[in-house]
Design a protein around this motif. Structure first.
Motif, PDB file in Angstrom:
ATOM      1  N   ALA A 140       0.893  -1.167   0.000  1.00 37.28           N
ATOM      2  CA  ALA A 140       0.000   0.000   0.000  1.00 37.28           C
ATOM      3  C   ALA A 140       0.921   1.204   0.000  1.00 37.28           C
ATOM      4  O   ALA A 140       1.799   1.299   0.861  1.00 37.28           O
ATOM      5  N   GLY A 141       0.770   2.059  -0.974  1.00 36.22           N
ATOM      6  CA  GLY A 141       1.754   3.136  -1.096  1.00 36.22           C
ATOM      7  C   GLY A 141       1.153   4.515  -1.116  1.00 36.22           C
ATOM      8  O   GLY A 141      -0.042   4.696  -1.344  1.00 36.22           O
ATOM      9  N   LYS A 142       1.993   5.481  -0.840  1.00 36.03           N
ATOM     10  CA  LYS A 142       1.592   6.881  -0.993  1.00 36.03           C
ATOM     11  C   LYS A 142       2.834   7.757  -1.072  1.00 36.03           C
ATOM     12  O   LYS A 142       3.916   7.375  -0.618  1.00 36.03           O
ATOM     13  N   VAL A 143       2.639   8.914  -1.680  1.00 35.30           N
ATOM     14  CA  VAL A 143       3.727   9.879  -1.799  1.00 35.30           C
ATOM     15  C   VAL A 143       3.328  11.133  -1.041  1.00 35.30           C
ATOM     16  O   VAL A 143       2.198  11.593  -1.161  1.00 35.30           O
ATOM     17  N   THR A 144       4.247  11.600  -0.241  1.00 28.08           N
ATOM     18  CA  THR A 144       3.954  12.840   0.488  1.00 28.08           C
ATOM     19  C   THR A 144       5.169  13.753   0.432  1.00 28.08           C
ATOM     20  O   THR A 144       6.270  13.313   0.106  1.00 28.08           O
ATOM     21  N   LEU A 145       4.929  14.981   0.778  1.00 24.11           N
ATOM     22  CA  LEU A 145       5.998  15.963   0.859  1.00 24.11           C
ATOM     23  C   LEU A 145       6.396  16.054   2.317  1.00 24.11           C
ATOM     24  O   LEU A 145       5.562  16.298   3.182  1.00 24.11           O
ATOM     25  N   ASP A 146       7.669  15.790   2.587  1.00 20.64           N
ATOM     26  CA  ASP A 146       8.162  15.753   3.949  1.00 20.64           C
ATOM     27  C   ASP A 146       8.140  17.135   4.573  1.00 20.64           C
ATOM     28  O   ASP A 146       7.845  17.316   5.739  1.00 20.64           O
ATOM     29  N   GLN A 147       8.481  18.091   3.737  1.00 18.24           N
ATOM     30  CA  GLN A 147       8.818  19.398   4.247  1.00 18.24           C
ATOM     31  C   GLN A 147       8.357  20.402   3.192  1.00 18.24           C
ATOM     32  O   GLN A 147       8.814  20.332   2.054  1.00 18.24           O
ATOM     33  N   ALA A 148       7.421  21.244   3.530  1.00 15.81           N
ATOM     34  CA  ALA A 148       6.972  22.221   2.540  1.00 15.81           C
ATOM     35  C   ALA A 148       8.086  23.233   2.289  1.00 15.81           C
ATOM     36  O   ALA A 148       8.816  23.598   3.208  1.00 15.81           O
ATOM     37  N   PRO A 149       8.235  23.634   1.034  1.00 18.00           N
ATOM     38  CA  PRO A 149       9.304  24.586   0.734  1.00 18.00           C
ATOM     39  C   PRO A 149       8.993  25.968   1.303  1.00 18.00           C
ATOM     40  O   PRO A 149       7.847  26.400   1.301  1.00 18.00           O
ATOM     41  N   THR A 150      10.005  26.577   1.807  1.00 21.67           N
ATOM     42  CA  THR A 150       9.878  27.969   2.258  1.00 21.67           C
ATOM     43  C   THR A 150      11.047  28.737   1.641  1.00 21.67           C
ATOM     44  O   THR A 150      11.905  28.133   0.988  1.00 21.67           O
ATOM     45  N   LYS A 151      11.089  30.012   1.885  1.00 20.49           N
ATOM     46  CA  LYS A 151      12.206  30.802   1.352  1.00 20.49           C
ATOM     47  C   LYS A 151      13.539  30.291   1.911  1.00 20.49           C
ATOM     48  O   LYS A 151      14.560  30.302   1.253  1.00 20.49           O
ATOM     49  N   GLU A 152      13.489  29.777   3.170  1.00 22.55           N
ATOM     50  CA  GLU A 152      14.725  29.324   3.819  1.00 22.55           C
ATOM     51  C   GLU A 152      15.179  27.953   3.286  1.00 22.55           C
ATOM     52  O   GLU A 152      16.363  27.683   3.178  1.00 22.55           O
ATOM     53  N   ASN A 153      14.194  27.058   2.993  1.00 25.81           N
ATOM     54  CA  ASN A 153      14.544  25.710   2.527  1.00 25.81           C
ATOM     55  C   ASN A 153      14.887  25.722   1.050  1.00 25.81           C
ATOM     56  O   ASN A 153      14.027  25.985   0.217  1.00 25.81           O
ATOM     57  N   ARG A 154      16.122  25.384   0.753  1.00 23.70           N
ATOM     58  CA  ARG A 154      16.536  25.317  -0.644  1.00 23.70           C
ATOM     59  C   ARG A 154      16.097  23.983  -1.253  1.00 23.70           C
ATOM     60  O   ARG A 154      16.075  23.825  -2.443  1.00 23.70           O
ATOM     61  N   TYR A 155      15.804  23.007  -0.417  1.00 28.19           N
ATOM     62  CA  TYR A 155      15.431  21.674  -0.904  1.00 28.19           C
ATOM     63  C   TYR A 155      14.118  21.225  -0.288  1.00 28.19           C
ATOM     64  O   TYR A 155      13.806  21.610   0.843  1.00 28.19           O
ATOM     65  N   VAL A 156      13.386  20.418  -1.010  1.00 30.76           N
ATOM     66  CA  VAL A 156      12.234  19.744  -0.413  1.00 30.76           C
ATOM     67  C   VAL A 156      12.491  18.247  -0.534  1.00 30.76           C
ATOM     68  O   VAL A 156      13.208  17.797  -1.429  1.00 30.76           O
ATOM     69  N   ARG A 157      11.897  17.481   0.366  1.00 31.88           N
ATOM     70  CA  ARG A 157      12.096  16.044   0.358  1.00 31.88           C
ATOM     71  C   ARG A 157      10.753  15.373   0.075  1.00 31.88           C
ATOM     72  O   ARG A 157       9.780  15.596   0.796  1.00 31.88           O
ATOM     73  N   VAL A 158      10.731  14.576  -0.989  1.00 30.57           N
ATOM     74  CA  VAL A 158       9.515  13.842  -1.342  1.00 30.57           C
ATOM     75  C   VAL A 158       9.664  12.431  -0.793  1.00 30.57           C
ATOM     76  O   VAL A 158      10.719  11.811  -0.940  1.00 30.57           O
ATOM     77  N   VAL A 159       8.623  11.931  -0.154  1.00 27.23           N
ATOM     78  CA  VAL A 159       8.690  10.629   0.503  1.00 27.23           C
ATOM     79  C   VAL A 159       7.708   9.670  -0.158  1.00 27.23           C
ATOM     80  O   VAL A 159       6.539   9.992  -0.329  1.00 27.23           O
ATOM     81  N   CYS A 160       8.204   8.497  -0.523  1.00 25.51           N
ATOM     82  CA  CYS A 160       7.339   7.462  -1.097  1.00 25.51           C
ATOM     83  C   CYS A 160       7.373   6.282  -0.148  1.00 25.51           C
ATOM     84  O   CYS A 160       8.420   5.667   0.058  1.00 25.51           O
ATOM     85  N   LYS A 161       6.215   5.981   0.450  1.00 20.18           N
ATOM     86  CA  LYS A 161       6.171   4.896   1.425  1.00 20.18           C
ATOM     87  C   LYS A 161       5.324   3.740   0.902  1.00 20.18           C
ATOM     88  O   LYS A 161       4.196   3.937   0.470  1.00 20.18           O
ATOM     89  N   SER A 162       5.897   2.546   0.916  1.00 19.41           N
ATOM     90  CA  SER A 162       5.167   1.331   0.537  1.00 19.41           C
ATOM     91  C   SER A 162       5.120   0.442   1.770  1.00 19.41           C
ATOM     92  O   SER A 162       6.155   0.153   2.353  1.00 19.41           O
ATOM     93  N   ALA A 163       3.922   0.014   2.143  1.00 21.13           N
ATOM     94  CA  ALA A 163       3.776  -0.738   3.393  1.00 21.13           C
ATOM     95  C   ALA A 163       3.036  -2.054   3.197  1.00 21.13           C
ATOM     96  O   ALA A 163       2.167  -2.171   2.340  1.00 21.13           O
ATOM     97  N   GLY A 164       3.428  -3.035   4.011  1.00 22.39           N
ATOM     98  CA  GLY A 164       2.670  -4.289   4.117  1.00 22.39           C
ATOM     99  C   GLY A 164       2.823  -5.246   2.962  1.00 22.39           C
ATOM    100  O   GLY A 164       1.898  -5.986   2.656  1.00 22.39           O
ATOM    101  N   PHE A 165       4.009  -5.277   2.323  1.00 18.13           N
ATOM    102  CA  PHE A 165       4.176  -6.195   1.189  1.00 18.13           C
ATOM    103  C   PHE A 165       4.970  -7.439   1.576  1.00 18.13           C
ATOM    104  O   PHE A 165       5.713  -7.446   2.566  1.00 18.13           O
ATOM    105  N   TYR A 166       4.810  -8.486   0.775  1.00 23.78           N
ATOM    106  CA  TYR A 166       5.536  -9.739   0.953  1.00 23.78           C
ATOM    107  C   TYR A 166       5.550 -10.468  -0.390  1.00 23.78           C
ATOM    108  O   TYR A 166       4.527 -10.491  -1.064  1.00 23.78           O
TER     109      TYR A 166
END
Ligand SMILES: *[C@@H]1O[C@H](CO)[C@@H](O)[C@H](O)[C@H]1NC(C)=O
Ligand SMILES: *[C@@H]1O[C@H](CO)[C@@H](O)[C@H](O)[C@H]1NC(C)=O
Length: 272
Positions: A140-166
């Motif tokens: 079961a997967g989803k993509v989220t933004l870890d950290q919303a960009p602001t003027k101070e943040n030069r980078y944003v981190r995108v997170v892709c989580k997959s759970a419960g697989f076998y």
């Protein structure tokens, strides 16, 4: 002299026919793949069977114990006796009379994977079939933004989580779609994928991260996390929801690009 040998030989051939008989059962191939927690049916059928009398029939189901030559008995039926050693295991009698000795197992678990054997008797004949049962679980997967960009943040981190697989083996890649080049480009930089972590039920989770410059290379690009797993017919794709940059939120020059990201997300949503 010849007849002295002939009679026992004939008897032996007849006995072999009697034991192996013309009775046979069909399984669902060599391997049957089922999904964790599903109510499953492990197939074992007498092909082209006429209506049978269940009072002269018997069926037994076994599962090989992993790392051992022994078998665990799961279910048995003969005469007026019936027993389920695995809770909920059953072979419906009305189906058995039509030659269907398939085993029903509610809510199958990962530890129940392995070699299954069905033994069917229609007195005086007997047949057996063997099949490997693999239990898989889809991520079961989803993509989220870890950290919303602001003027101070030069980078944003995108997170892709997959759970419960076998089983544990999984492929997570990242792709970028732009309006200029309407095909997906595989991203090779700024990616970190952690090792799979094990859950209590034996399934796994994995998390992959993609670092992006802020404001996100706002050329109308869409970022997708692509997950490949043996339980999936086609790869799962998760699109990053439109990133609201600090600038777009206040409606300056990025406003137009922000709009095109939204439109592109909607189009991608239609395709998948
Ligand atoms: C795996 O992911 C699920 C769903 O997000 C979460 O509830 C669970 O705690 C995670 N397991 C581990 C071992 O991190
Ligand atoms: C992962 O990718 C490799 C290379 O494309 C492929 O051979 C393998 O089957 C994939 N594994 C899974 C679990 O999808």
């Amino acid at each position: 002299m010849a007849s002295g040998l002939g009679a026992p030989l004939l008897l032996a051939v007849w006995a072999a026919l009697e034991v192996a008989g013309f009775l046979e059962v069909e399984m669902a191939g060599k391997t049957q793949v089922v999904f964790l927690n599903d109510d499953v049916t492990i197939y074992c059928k007498i092909p082209g069977s006429p209506l049978l009398d269940s009072s002269i029939m018997g069926v037994m189901w076994f599962r090989k114990i992993q790392g051992s030559a022994m078998e665990a008995r799961l279910f048995e039926y003969y005469g007026d006796h019936q027993a389920a050693f695995r809770p909920g295991a059953s072979v419906p009698l009305e189906l058995l009379e039509r030659g269907d000795a398939s085993l029903r197992l509610p809510a199958i678990q990962l530890r129940e994977a392995g070699e299954y054997r069905c033994e069917v008797v229609v007195t005086p004949q007997k047949a057996e079939g063997v099949i490997q049962v693999e239990v898989v679980a889809s991520p079961a997967g989803k993509v989220t933004l870890d950290q919303a960009p602001t003027k101070e943040n030069r980078y944003v981190r995108v997170v892709c989580k997959s759970a419960g697989f076998y089983p544990e083996s999984i492929n997570v890649t990242w792709e970028k779609w732009t309006q200029k080049a309407p095909q997906h480009l595989q991203i090779s930089e700024g990616i970190f994928t952690g090792p799979p972590v094990k859950n209590e039920d034996g399934t796994f989770n994995v998390t992959s991260y993609l670092m992006l410059k802020s404001p996100v290379e706002a050329d109308g690009a869409i970022y997708q996390c692509v997950v490949g797993h043996i339980s999936l017919h086609t790869s799962q794709r998760f699109s990053l929801p439109a990133i609201e940059t600090a600038e777009s939120a206040t409606g300056n020059v990025f406003g137009n690009n922000f709009y095109s990201i939204l439109v592109a997300t909607a189009v991608i949503g239609l395709i998948f």
